[in-house]
Design a protein around this motif. Sequence first.
Motif, PDB file in Angstrom:
ATOM      1  N   ARG A 163       1.000  -1.022   0.011  1.00  0.00           N
ATOM      2  CA  ARG A 163      -0.054   0.145  -0.134  1.00  0.00           C
ATOM      3  C   ARG A 163       0.959   1.202  -0.016  1.00  0.00           C
ATOM      4  NH1 ARG A 163      -5.045   0.983  -0.200  1.00  0.00           N
ATOM      5  NH2 ARG A 163      -5.897   2.718   0.894  1.00  0.00           N
ATOM      6  N   ILE A 164       0.729   2.029  -0.915  1.00  0.00           N
ATOM      7  CA  ILE A 164       1.390   3.088  -1.277  1.00  0.00           C
ATOM      8  C   ILE A 164       0.575   4.523  -1.229  1.00  0.00           C
ATOM      9  CG2 ILE A 164       2.965   4.670  -2.316  1.00  0.00           C
ATOM     10  CD1 ILE A 164       4.211   1.772  -3.577  1.00  0.00           C
ATOM     11  N   GLY A 165       0.242   5.403  -0.232  1.00  0.00           N
ATOM     12  CA  GLY A 165      -0.900   6.454  -0.025  1.00  0.00           C
ATOM     13  C   GLY A 165      -2.095   5.622  -0.318  1.00  0.00           C
ATOM     14  N   ASN A 166      -2.864   6.109  -1.075  1.00  0.00           N
ATOM     15  CA  ASN A 166      -4.209   5.791  -1.414  1.00  0.00           C
ATOM     16  C   ASN A 166      -4.286   4.424  -2.326  1.00  0.00           C
ATOM     17  OD1 ASN A 166      -5.426   7.442   0.164  1.00  0.00           O
ATOM     18  ND2 ASN A 166      -5.769   8.989  -1.222  1.00  0.00           N
TER      19      ASN A 166
END
Length: 198
Positions: A163-166
């Motif tokens: 998961r990277i940000g949103n």
Amino acid sequence: FTDWNEDKPGFLEVDLVAHCGDSTAGQYLNTLTCTDLCTGWTEPVALPRRSQESVCAAIDGLREEQLPFDLLGIDSDNGSEFINELLYGYCLNHEITFTRSRPYKKNDQAHVEQKNWSVVRRTVGYDRLESQEQFALLESIYQDLRLYVNFFQPVLKLVAKERIGNKTVRRYDTARTPYQRTIERDDIPVARKARLLN
């Protein structure tokens, strides 16, 4: 009997697909879909009705004749066709690990649910099937379909999720057929692999 291990062949998610059309009234045909989590090997089996006897007989047939590896575990939903003394006793007798999904959690069986659509529904559709002639036709279709799906349809396996940000970034391995994934395994006996070449 064996700790659940998705990185080892023989642990299957199983589910039923109802061929009832618009109404669940009366008797109609079903398909038992079984998908191995490690190799992606998928077996659709036509059932004359939704019952614990037909499910248990189908799983026995798969274990004895169809699967290219030992059946080590099955994971089902909470339907009475799976959660019963007959299948439980069968699993005890053959030392098969038997687990079930959490109630109301469809994503617990994401692999087999995906195959319900891509293998069964895309081929058979949503019509009502109930006659003996339709059952024989469905069995005939699945004899060829299982070969097409397992020997000629490459599948991707998710190897990492981050998961990277949103956003969720997913990484997959190289697409290979279930047959190729099975042949590559060192933990499947050579004799079982040789049967696939016939």
